[in-house]
Design a protein around this motif. Structure first.
Motif, mmCIF file in Angstrom:
data_model
loop_
_atom_site.group_PDB
_atom_site.id
_atom_site.type_symbol
_atom_site.label_atom_id
_atom_site.label_comp_id
_atom_site.label_asym_id
_atom_site.label_seq_id
_atom_site.Cartn_x
_atom_site.Cartn_y
_atom_site.Cartn_z
ATOM 1 N N CYS A 1 22.203 -51.659 47.115
ATOM 2 C CA CYS A 1 22.669 -53.034 47.331
ATOM 3 C C CYS A 1 22.496 -53.445 48.789
ATOM 4 O O CYS A 1 22.108 -54.590 49.086
ATOM 5 C CB CYS A 1 24.138 -53.158 46.928
ATOM 6 S SG CYS A 1 24.438 -53.008 45.149
ATOM 7 N N SER A 2 22.759 -52.517 49.712
ATOM 8 C CA SER A 2 22.603 -52.814 51.140
ATOM 9 C C SER A 2 21.146 -53.061 51.495
ATOM 10 O O SER A 2 20.824 -53.940 52.298
ATOM 11 C CB SER A 2 23.161 -51.650 51.968
ATOM 12 O OG SER A 2 24.536 -51.479 51.738
ATOM 13 N N TRP A 3 20.255 -52.277 50.903
ATOM 14 C CA TRP A 3 18.820 -52.504 51.128
ATOM 15 C C TRP A 3 18.407 -53.874 50.583
ATOM 16 O O TRP A 3 17.657 -54.608 51.225
ATOM 17 C CB TRP A 3 17.992 -51.420 50.450
ATOM 18 C CG TRP A 3 18.152 -50.050 51.041
ATOM 19 C CD1 TRP A 3 18.722 -49.717 52.237
ATOM 20 C CD2 TRP A 3 17.746 -48.815 50.440
ATOM 21 N NE1 TRP A 3 18.691 -48.358 52.426
ATOM 22 C CE2 TRP A 3 18.090 -47.777 51.346
ATOM 23 C CE3 TRP A 3 17.121 -48.482 49.245
ATOM 24 C CZ2 TRP A 3 17.828 -46.436 51.072
ATOM 25 C CZ3 TRP A 3 16.857 -47.151 48.969
ATOM 26 C CH2 TRP A 3 17.205 -46.135 49.878
ATOM 27 N N ALA A 4 18.895 -54.200 49.394
ATOM 28 C CA ALA A 4 18.537 -55.482 48.771
ATOM 29 C C ALA A 4 19.038 -56.660 49.595
ATOM 30 O O ALA A 4 18.354 -57.687 49.722
ATOM 31 C CB ALA A 4 19.099 -55.549 47.357
ATOM 32 N N GLY B 1 19.573 -56.584 52.782
ATOM 33 C CA GLY B 1 19.038 -56.524 54.139
ATOM 34 C C GLY B 1 20.055 -56.149 55.184
ATOM 35 O O GLY B 1 19.821 -56.340 56.384
ATOM 36 N N THR B 2 21.199 -55.591 54.761
ATOM 37 C CA THR B 2 22.240 -55.222 55.722
ATOM 38 C C THR B 2 22.060 -53.810 56.266
ATOM 39 O O THR B 2 22.721 -53.429 57.226
ATOM 40 C CB THR B 2 23.635 -55.344 55.084
ATOM 41 O OG1 THR B 2 23.681 -54.541 53.890
ATOM 42 C CG2 THR B 2 23.925 -56.791 54.715
ATOM 43 N N GLU B 3 21.196 -53.028 55.646
ATOM 44 C CA GLU B 3 20.855 -51.695 56.135
ATOM 45 C C GLU B 3 19.342 -51.526 56.117
ATOM 46 O O GLU B 3 18.662 -52.019 55.205
ATOM 47 C CB GLU B 3 21.501 -50.597 55.282
ATOM 48 C CG GLU B 3 22.993 -50.451 55.486
ATOM 49 C CD GLU B 3 23.552 -49.227 54.771
ATOM 50 O OE1 GLU B 3 22.737 -48.401 54.286
ATOM 51 O OE2 GLU B 3 24.783 -49.105 54.690
ATOM 52 N N ALA B 4 18.831 -50.822 57.116
ATOM 53 C CA ALA B 4 17.392 -50.577 57.187
ATOM 54 C C ALA B 4 16.980 -49.586 56.112
ATOM 55 O O ALA B 4 17.706 -48.628 55.808
ATOM 56 C CB ALA B 4 17.021 -50.040 58.566
ATOM 57 N N MET C 1 30.007 -53.896 44.986
ATOM 58 C CA MET C 1 30.306 -55.120 44.244
ATOM 59 C C MET C 1 30.447 -56.326 45.169
ATOM 60 O O MET C 1 30.040 -57.441 44.821
ATOM 61 C CB MET C 1 31.577 -54.946 43.420
ATOM 62 C CG MET C 1 31.420 -53.998 42.248
ATOM 63 S SD MET C 1 32.983 -53.763 41.375
ATOM 64 C CE MET C 1 32.394 -52.950 39.879
ATOM 65 N N GLU C 2 30.995 -56.103 46.341
ATOM 66 C CA GLU C 2 31.127 -57.185 47.308
ATOM 67 C C GLU C 2 29.752 -57.675 47.770
ATOM 68 O O GLU C 2 29.514 -58.884 47.897
ATOM 69 C CB GLU C 2 31.956 -56.722 48.503
ATOM 70 C CG GLU C 2 32.223 -57.817 49.525
ATOM 71 C CD GLU C 2 33.001 -58.986 48.966
ATOM 72 O OE1 GLU C 2 32.802 -60.118 49.466
ATOM 73 O OE2 GLU C 2 33.812 -58.786 48.028
ATOM 74 N N ILE C 3 28.848 -56.754 48.009
ATOM 75 C CA ILE C 3 27.481 -57.124 48.393
ATOM 76 C C ILE C 3 26.814 -57.899 47.257
ATOM 77 O O ILE C 3 26.144 -58.921 47.482
ATOM 78 C CB ILE C 3 26.665 -55.874 48.750
ATOM 79 C CG1 ILE C 3 27.255 -55.173 49.970
ATOM 80 C CG2 ILE C 3 25.197 -56.242 49.013
ATOM 81 C CD1 ILE C 3 26.674 -53.796 50.234
#
Length: 343
Positions: free
Chosen positions: A104-107, A109-112, A217-219
């Motif tokens: 989810c973070s990758w999707a 864009g919040t994590e490389a 879920m928040e992301i």
């Protein structure tokens, strides 16, 4: 004062709901929070058992959202071999809630996205999707390119869906100690090479599992504020454990923790529901009837019963329903007979 149990429905009591019924009549196990119809867009991810949900939706004419399409004219056999139409995009199994959070973070864009690629005999493997390409990729560049496609497809499966179904599978996980990211399986099993200095085992606990799932879920909600969730727990036992416990004990602990997390979140939010596929397969009521002889793989009869329960509880027409057919009655008698029991 009247006994408060007097006003409860029969499903609250073991004798009328379980002991006095055929095992194949125990289907009303769920009261769905989210109703679906043939226009509801549903994305599915998680451990290996999750793939049955998407397939069942598709077979019954519902909208199983698939955002990463296979090449044209690819045979059904090769679609499965190359991990197309297994989940809504070509992520491979997402066993843990922390791994879901990572995707989810990758999707978002919040994590490389890591650059790591594994090479063996001139073929290249994606550490985060090690079995999606059975013979590996032709180059590291191809690994990165297809990974980016999958991340974008994963994002689209969030933004375009109404209900996000996630099947929790494992508490045991492997991380890169230097960079902090997670692998879907231990390096050196399906691909890659294990490095004891770099690859770290973590058997995740309740608090961490719950926190990761809430974060994921928040992301997802930031990408799609109207989205709803259905959680399930995979009934499939661990293939192996690195916990130090017996594999049977480790399996029961792992599944119990995951079930507790899913139940807690479903109680805390109207946007989150829980479907009891785990209970249907593993309950002693069904006497192990839904497992193959290895007591790990769920047999087609079990998968069918789980999915028919899903649709019956939605009050939807079940095509090819198991019901209490002659075949089921015979199966039940054989199961009961093997245990020396009766209805």
């Amino acid at each position: 004062m009247t006994n408060p149990y007097k006003s409860l429905e029969k499903e609250a009591f073991w004798r009328p709901f379980v002991a006095e019924r055929s095992m194949f009549d125990i289907t009303d196990l769920w009261r769905p929070k989210h109703k679906i119809d043939n226009k509801t867009q549903i994305s599915t991810y998680g451990s290996c058992f999750a793939q049955h949900i998407g397939r069942a939706l598709d077979e019954r004419g519902f909208k199983w959202l698939r955002t990463e399409k296979p090449p044209q004219r690819l045979s059904e056999e090769n679609k499965k071999l190359f991990n197309f139409d297994i989940f809504s995009s070509r992520t491979g199994n997402i066993y843990t809630t922390s791994l879901l959070k990572q995707w989810c973070s990758w999707a978002a864009g919040t994590e490389a996205v890591p650059e790591e690629v594994w090479e063996h005999d001139g073929r290249y493997y994606d550490p985060f999707r090690p079995i999606v390409e059975p013979n590996g990729f032709a180059s590291a560049d191809e690994v990165h390119k297809t990974r980016r496609v999958t991340i974008q497809s994963f994002k689209k499966s969030i933004t375009d869906c109404d209900i996000f179904v996630f099947t929790l599978g494992l508490t045991e996980s492997w991380f890169n100690s230097e960079h902090g990211y997670e692998y879907p399986m231990c390096p050196g099993t399906a691909a890659g090479e294990f490095d004891g200095e770099k690859h770290v085992f973590v058997n995740q606990q309740y608090e961490d599992i719950k926190a990761s799932l809430l974060d994921a879920m928040e992301i997802v909600r930031e990408l799609n504020p109207a989205i709803k969730f259905i959680l399930t727990v995979s009934p499939v036992p661990l293939t192996a454990t690195y916990s130090g416990n017996n594999v049977l004990v480790a399996t029961m602990e792992s599944k119990s923790v995951l079930r507790a997390v899913a139940g807690c979140l479903a109680r805390e939010s109207e946007a989150i529901d829980y479907f009891p596929s785990y209970e249907i397969i593993n309950s002693p009521v069904f006497r192990g009837a839904f497992f193959e002889p290895n007591m790990r793989s769920v047999n087609p009869h079990g998968v069918g019963f789980v999915m028919d329960t899903f649709f019956k509880c939605q009050k939807l027409k079940v095509t090819g329903a198991l019901g209490v057919s002659k075949e089921d009655a015979k199966c039940e008698e054989e199961i009961l007979g093997s245990f020396g029991g009766t209805k």
